[in-house]
Design a protein around this motif. Structure first.
Motif, PDB file in Angstrom:
ATOM      1  N   PRO A  62       2.742  -9.781   4.897  1.00  0.00           N
ATOM      2  CA  PRO A  62       2.145 -10.951   4.244  1.00  0.00           C
ATOM      3  C   PRO A  62       2.724 -11.236   2.861  1.00  0.00           C
ATOM      4  O   PRO A  62       2.818 -12.400   2.456  1.00  0.00           O
ATOM      5  CB  PRO A  62       0.663 -10.612   4.158  1.00  0.00           C
ATOM      6  CG  PRO A  62       0.509  -9.206   4.556  1.00  0.00           C
ATOM      7  CD  PRO A  62       1.759  -8.750   5.235  1.00  0.00           C
ATOM      8  N   PHE A  88      -3.882  -7.890  -5.093  1.00  0.00           N
ATOM      9  CA  PHE A  88      -3.352  -6.641  -4.566  1.00  0.00           C
ATOM     10  C   PHE A  88      -2.102  -6.301  -5.384  1.00  0.00           C
ATOM     11  O   PHE A  88      -1.344  -7.197  -5.780  1.00  0.00           O
ATOM     12  CB  PHE A  88      -2.938  -6.803  -3.103  1.00  0.00           C
ATOM     13  CG  PHE A  88      -4.078  -7.085  -2.161  1.00  0.00           C
ATOM     14  CD1 PHE A  88      -5.127  -6.185  -2.037  1.00  0.00           C
ATOM     15  CD2 PHE A  88      -4.097  -8.231  -1.388  1.00  0.00           C
ATOM     16  CE1 PHE A  88      -6.176  -6.433  -1.159  1.00  0.00           C
ATOM     17  CE2 PHE A  88      -5.134  -8.493  -0.509  1.00  0.00           C
ATOM     18  CZ  PHE A  88      -6.178  -7.582  -0.402  1.00  0.00           C
ATOM     19  N   ASP A  90       0.829  -5.159  -4.722  1.00  0.00           N
ATOM     20  CA  ASP A  90       2.223  -5.442  -4.350  1.00  0.00           C
ATOM     21  C   ASP A  90       2.638  -6.893  -4.561  1.00  0.00           C
ATOM     22  O   ASP A  90       3.808  -7.236  -4.380  1.00  0.00           O
ATOM     23  CB  ASP A  90       2.582  -4.940  -2.945  1.00  0.00           C
ATOM     24  CG  ASP A  90       1.496  -5.157  -1.936  1.00  0.00           C
ATOM     25  OD1 ASP A  90       0.510  -5.828  -2.278  1.00  0.00           O
ATOM     26  OD2 ASP A  90       1.630  -4.648  -0.812  1.00  0.00           O
ATOM     27  N   TYR A 115      -8.376  -3.348  -5.344  1.00  0.00           N
ATOM     28  CA  TYR A 115      -8.173  -2.756  -4.025  1.00  0.00           C
ATOM     29  C   TYR A 115      -8.598  -3.715  -2.919  1.00  0.00           C
ATOM     30  O   TYR A 115      -8.052  -3.716  -1.827  1.00  0.00           O
ATOM     31  CB  TYR A 115      -8.971  -1.448  -3.956  1.00  0.00           C
ATOM     32  CG  TYR A 115      -9.099  -0.852  -2.589  1.00  0.00           C
ATOM     33  CD1 TYR A 115      -8.003  -0.238  -1.974  1.00  0.00           C
ATOM     34  CD2 TYR A 115     -10.303  -0.903  -1.890  1.00  0.00           C
ATOM     35  CE1 TYR A 115      -8.107   0.304  -0.702  1.00  0.00           C
ATOM     36  CE2 TYR A 115     -10.424  -0.361  -0.628  1.00  0.00           C
ATOM     37  CZ  TYR A 115      -9.321   0.246  -0.039  1.00  0.00           C
ATOM     38  OH  TYR A 115      -9.431   0.774   1.215  1.00  0.00           O
ATOM     39  N   SER A 116      -9.575  -4.557  -3.222  1.00  0.00           N
ATOM     40  CA  SER A 116     -10.105  -5.429  -2.170  1.00  0.00           C
ATOM     41  C   SER A 116     -10.669  -6.707  -2.784  1.00  0.00           C
ATOM     42  O   SER A 116     -10.986  -6.739  -3.979  1.00  0.00           O
ATOM     43  CB  SER A 116     -11.224  -4.711  -1.404  1.00  0.00           C
ATOM     44  OG  SER A 116     -12.351  -4.572  -2.248  1.00  0.00           O
ATOM     45  N   VAL A 137      -4.147 -13.277   0.028  1.00  0.00           N
ATOM     46  CA  VAL A 137      -2.947 -13.246   0.857  1.00  0.00           C
ATOM     47  C   VAL A 137      -3.230 -12.325   2.027  1.00  0.00           C
ATOM     48  O   VAL A 137      -3.898 -11.316   1.842  1.00  0.00           O
ATOM     49  CB  VAL A 137      -1.787 -12.664   0.012  1.00  0.00           C
ATOM     50  CG1 VAL A 137      -0.599 -12.303   0.873  1.00  0.00           C
ATOM     51  CG2 VAL A 137      -1.378 -13.642  -1.063  1.00  0.00           C
ATOM     52  N   GLY A 138      -2.740 -12.652   3.204  1.00  0.00           N
ATOM     53  CA  GLY A 138      -2.898 -11.699   4.297  1.00  0.00           C
ATOM     54  C   GLY A 138      -3.064 -12.392   5.639  1.00  0.00           C
ATOM     55  O   GLY A 138      -3.240 -13.604   5.713  1.00  0.00           O
ATOM     56  N   GLU A 343       6.117  -2.828   2.832  1.00  0.00           N
ATOM     57  CA  GLU A 343       6.232  -3.197   4.236  1.00  0.00           C
ATOM     58  C   GLU A 343       7.423  -4.117   4.490  1.00  0.00           C
ATOM     59  O   GLU A 343       7.669  -4.507   5.621  1.00  0.00           O
ATOM     60  CB  GLU A 343       4.950  -3.904   4.704  1.00  0.00           C
ATOM     61  CG  GLU A 343       3.733  -3.031   4.626  1.00  0.00           C
ATOM     62  CD  GLU A 343       2.553  -3.761   4.003  1.00  0.00           C
ATOM     63  OE1 GLU A 343       2.170  -4.809   4.511  1.00  0.00           O
ATOM     64  OE2 GLU A 343       2.038  -3.272   2.980  1.00  0.00           O
TER      65      GLU A 343
END
Ligand code: SF4
Lengths: 356, 70
Positions: A62, A88, A90, A115-116, A137-138, A343
């Motif tokens: 993502p 997040f 990253d 974290y969330s 994002v995701g 990732e």
């Protein structure tokens, strides 16, 4: 132990042997999910494969598919609207048109790593004097958490919280990528939410795939099932991750997302706009939508022209084919998003070497 | 950010959260997306929410799969 399988003559062969001894037609397999890319490298699975089995990385990270303009929007929210950006970690180093969030922070942008989404909402509740915008994002796995955070904000009466959405859904990407590979290695967790109908539908239209988990056993088994079925020739779909993924998925999560969000067109870095592949908050939650709330203008980002992320994400070139790979572009100094995220394909090839 | 963690439920709280243990690291996650979670259940955690129930053993299922398809 690698799982054993029965051969026609009654002998036993392992899934690993199926792969190393594969003699079927050449097959190109797209790992849709960035975590698969990394696990396949980390566990040395690429080294098992004969040249006739080619793995290409797809658009399933993502961070990597988030367009440059999104980073520009986040920086505009921070610098022009005085928002505290919650994100997040990253996303921090992903280059925008002129700078990353990390660089913007040095210029006074308030950016907090969380974290969330729920942690971002809790931060907003504890800091009523700040305008907190979470970078949402995701894929299907993360979107329900963003919705939970907004629902919590409604319940808590937290009025200083919003989402800058870049949520995406995978089915449109499968369609867009369907010509790029012979079969997909579908991302296990996305389908833990959505179920397997979309994969079954694709198989009925000639697009094959296997749905895989993340352990060495699960990945080797899924690849072995994939190449064996591919050699037979008919389009197929096999759920090789049944301990997590069921046909119906996670109905409560789907209901929540459907109640709070609606589909919209979304721009994917390197691929362009895929109609209906994005998610945004419904009109009834407009107060929690940072774009509407702060009346953000449309921002078209400028990508670094030398970066070939777009082609890497489509499996059209390998990271090593990019002239910047390992030279101007490294994990410490990423030029493109594929080198930033753990990732990302460029990061995976850089970390695990390119001689595989 | 997109990496899922498998974790064991240690405790289910009244406020819609659960305490989970992922190979020794404990943290509270949202339990609102799964009904009737109980201590001892295994779940997949993404971005702070338990999103799916899982079984703790991939061996038997993987073997069964291979018997069926290969
Ligand atoms: S190596 Fe860097 S510049 Fe080249 S495609 Fe990958 S991320 Fe982009």
């Amino acid at each position: 132990m690698t799982p054993a399988i029965a051969l026609r003559d009654g002998a036993r062969r392992t899934a690993r042997e199926v792969l190393t001894g594969y003699e079927g037609p050449r097959v190109r397999i797209m790992e849709v999910c960035g975590t698969h890319t990394h696990e396949i490298f980390r566990q040395g699975i690429r080294k098992l494969l004969p040249p006739s089995i080619e793995l290409v990385s797809g658009p399933g990270c993502p961070v990597c598919v988030t367009p440059v303009g999104f980073i520009d929007e986040a920086i505009a929210l921070a610098l022009d609207h005085g928002c505290t950006i919650a994100t997040f970690g990253d996303l921090m180093r992903v280059p925008g048109s002129s700078q990353s969030l990390q660089q913007a922070r040095a210029q006074g942008a308030e950016v907090r790593v969380v974290y969330s989404p729920q942690d971002a909402e809790a931060y907003a509740a504890a800091h009523p004097g700040e305008r907190v915008a979470f970078l949402s994002v995701g894929f299907e796995t993360t979107t329900p958490s963003s919705c939970l955070a907004v629902r919590q904000a409604v319940e808590d009466g937290v009025g200083n919280f919003s989402l800058l959405t870049a949520n995406k859904t995978m089915p449109g990407a499968y369609e867009a990528m369907s010509g790029s590979a012979d079969l997909f290695l579908y991302p296990g967790h996305v389908h833990a939410i959505t179920g397997t109908r979309v994969c079954e539908d694709l198989a009925s239209r000639g697009v094959s795939g296997v749905l895989a988990g993340f352990t060495a056993r699960e990945l080797v088994a899924a690849l072995a099932v994939g190449v064996t079925k591919f050699a037979v020739g008919d389009p197929f779909f096999v759920n090789c991750y049944p301990r997590v993924v069921t046909a119906e998925g996670a109905p409560a999560a789907c209901r929540l997302v459907d109640q709070m969000m609606e589909a919209c067109d979304a721009r994917w870095r390197g691929i362009g706009v895929i109609p209906g592949s994005g998610m945004r908050l419904r009109e009834s939650y407009a107060a929690f939508d940072a774009r509407r709330r702060y009346d953000l203008p449309r921002i078209e980002g400028r990508e670094n022209r030398a970066c070939r992320c777009g082609e890497v994400l489509k499996g059209a070139c390998a990271p090593m084919d990019c002239p910047l790979f390992g030279k101007a572009c490294t994990p410490d100094h990423p030029v493109g998003a594929c080198m930033v995220s753990d990732e990302g394909s460029c990061s995976a090839f850089h970390r695990y070497g390119v001689d595989v | 950010m997109c990496v899922g963690l498998s974790a064991r439920v240690v405790k289910v709280n009244d406020d819609g959260t659960a305490l989970v243990d992922a190979t020794g690291a404990r943290r509270a996650v949202s339990a609102q997306l799964l009904d009737d979670l109980e201590p001892g259940d295994y779940v997949m955690v993404h971005a702070g929410s338990a999103i799916a129930r899982i079984t703790d053993d991939d061996e038997a299922e993987t073997d069964q799969l291979l018997e069926e398809y290969l």
